[in-house]
Write a protein that holds these residues in place. Structure first.
Motif, PDB file in Angstrom:
ATOM      1  N   ASP A  75       0.826  -1.210   0.000  1.00 56.43           N
ATOM      2  CA  ASP A  75       0.000   0.000   0.000  1.00 56.43           C
ATOM      3  C   ASP A  75       0.861   1.261   0.000  1.00 56.43           C
ATOM      4  N   TYR A  76       2.161   1.101   0.307  1.00 55.95           N
ATOM      5  CA  TYR A  76       3.073   2.241   0.384  1.00 55.95           C
ATOM      6  C   TYR A  76       4.073   2.269  -0.775  1.00 55.95           C
ATOM      7  N   LEU A 194       1.653   2.972  -7.545  1.00 56.77           N
ATOM      8  CA  LEU A 194       1.296   2.471  -6.214  1.00 56.77           C
ATOM      9  C   LEU A 194       0.249   1.386  -6.289  1.00 56.77           C
ATOM     10  N   PRO A 204       3.025   7.579  -1.466  1.00 56.49           N
ATOM     11  CA  PRO A 204       2.023   7.686  -0.418  1.00 56.49           C
ATOM     12  C   PRO A 204       2.302   8.872   0.491  1.00 56.49           C
ATOM     13  N   THR A 206       2.484   9.135   3.660  1.00 59.59           N
ATOM     14  CA  THR A 206       3.387   8.893   4.781  1.00 59.59           C
ATOM     15  C   THR A 206       4.346   7.772   4.429  1.00 59.59           C
ATOM     16  N   ARG A 207       5.484   7.773   5.089  1.00 59.21           N
ATOM     17  CA  ARG A 207       6.441   6.695   4.858  1.00 59.21           C
ATOM     18  C   ARG A 207       5.956   5.408   5.519  1.00 59.21           C
ATOM     19  N   TRP A 208       6.311   4.278   4.863  1.00 58.64           N
ATOM     20  CA  TRP A 208       5.954   3.000   5.465  1.00 58.64           C
ATOM     21  C   TRP A 208       6.832   2.736   6.671  1.00 58.64           C
ATOM     22  N   HIS A 342      -7.035   1.990  -0.389  1.00 57.32           N
ATOM     23  CA  HIS A 342      -5.667   2.272   0.040  1.00 57.32           C
ATOM     24  C   HIS A 342      -5.261   1.492   1.287  1.00 57.32           C
TER      25      HIS A 342
END
Length: 412
Positions: A75-76, A194, A204, A206-208, A342
């Motif tokens: 997802d990231y 993505l 994305p 935010t970072r994973w 997402h």
């Protein structure tokens, strides 16, 4: 067909859909690849039933750990990148099996296979939903059929190579390693976005980072029914894949690896047929039918052992395979319809986490029972337990379906 929609050549939606499906097939082929070789390990290396099922169970345990840590990764970073990691790890695990001199190497190979499938399965399932250009049920149907094809190839190709080709402990894995390389190339040509709905280059928000597995609010009932359904199918798989060829050999007096492989593959073939024919069936209906079918199939499996009958064993494979097909198709369809886009991979990964954890625990317990009590008593104990899980899934699907209709009537 290749597309240049993102400024570089890559597979189109249809090609990407089937590339993801090939990953699902590879994952189950890798999972089932040792099953037909276990009797050879038993005779050549002196492995006990308990040790064989521990080797089998290392796989879902490794897979569960991977899902806990990396279940949301695609997802990231995208489906393609995650699938490439998964296929590479699966290939590395198969390579260890191909050169394994002892059981320690087998366990290490299963660790890598489990990790690879942990990366790949949630991402592959999500990619098939997102690149699907057909009916809404097509992704779940083809996903189920692909996994069934992988299982069938594992037992048929493995059985033929073990029985009639040289190097029975190794050759089937070299063949599978070549298939893994082909699948890796196919995934390499998928879009770099993505997700597949539509492919995107944007990163994305935010970072994973590693995070606990969580189910989105409002999905917990749907998640529970889906996870219970797939767990019932995977629990049956734990029984058949870890001990099925040994059952065929010891209890039904079949010592030909290809015959045993074909007998085991019947279940997988039926899964694929059910996946195609039942694709328009409502997910909860599919789960309800599947639970009853898997219970009946396990009853026939116990009977086949008691009678030492290959025809009854084949009948058990057909009925249980149909049950698995309905359960997996319904469980996957149910959660895929409701998972937010997402968080789709992380939600699907959570379902697989529960199912593989159940499979690993049950595999170890079956092996301990078989070593302590014998193969047939272990079958008599665990077949009813797995049947009960299937019936519980049927009951949950029926109950939630009734509740849904009642709420719709009240709203209307």
């Amino acid at each position: 067909m290749l597309s240049t929609r993102l400024g570089h050549a890559h597979l189109g939606d249809r090609g990407s859909f089937f590339a993801a499906a090939s990953v699902a097939a590879l994952a189950l082929w890798a999972s089932g690849s040792p099953s037909i070789v276990y009797p050879v390990y038993t005779s050549d290396w002196g492995l006990t039933a308990s040790l064989v099922t521990i080797v089998f169970a290392v796989y879902p345990i490794s897979l569960v750990v991977t899902l806990v840590v990396f279940g949301s990764l695609s997802d990231y970073i995208g489906r393609r990148a995650t699938l490439l990691i998964g296929v590479a790890l699966i290939g590395a695990g198969v390579l260890l099996f191909a050169v394994a001199p002892n059981v320690v190497w087998l366990m290490l190979g299963r660790v890598l296979q489990g990790a690879g499938v942990g990366f790949a399965m949630g991402a592959a399932s999500a990619a098939m939903v997102e690149y699907n250009t057909g009916s809404p049920g097509r992704a779940s149907s083809v996903n189920t059929a692909a996994t069934a094809l992988g299982l069938a190839l594992a037992t048929i190709v493995g059985g033929g190579l073990v029985e009639y080709a040289p190097f029975p402990l190794h050759l089937s894995y070299w063949v599978l390693f070549g298939i893994a390389a082909v699948v890796f190339v196919a995934v390499w040509w998928m879009p770099r976005g993505l997700t597949g709905a539509p492919p995107r280059d944007d990163a994305p928000a935010t970072r994973w980072r590693p995070q606990r597995v969580a189910v989105p609010r409002g999905l917990r009932v749907v998640f529970a029914v889906s996870a219970l359904a797939i767990s019932a199918g995977y629990a049956m798989g734990a029984l058949l894949l870890s001990l099925g060829s040994q059952i065929a050999q010891d209890l039904i007096k079949t010592d030909n690896a290809l015959v045993a492989g074909v007998a085991l593959s019947i279940s997988a073939i039926v899964i694929g047929v059910v996946a195609i024919l039942a694709r328009s069936l409502a997910p909860r209906t599919s789960i309800a039918v599947g639970g009853f079918s898997i219970a009946a199939g396990l009853g026939l499996l116990v009977l086949s052992a008691a009678l030492e009958s290959l025809p009854v064993f084949v009948a058990a494979s057909v009925v249980a395979g149909a049950g698995y097909g309905w359960l997996f198709l319904g469980g996957l369809g149910l959660i895929s319809r409701h998972a937010p886009v997402h968080h789709r991979a992380s939600t699907l990964s959570a379902v697989y986490l529960v199912a593989y954890l159940a499979q690993g625990v049950i595999a170890v317990l079956i092996g301990q029972s078989a070593t302590a009590l014998g193969l047939e008593p272990a079958l008599d104990i665990w077949a009813p337990v797995i049947a009960a899980i299937g019936l519980a899934a049927s009951g949950a699907a029926i109950a939630t379906s009734i509740g849904l209709r009642r709420r719709q009537a009240e709203a209307g």
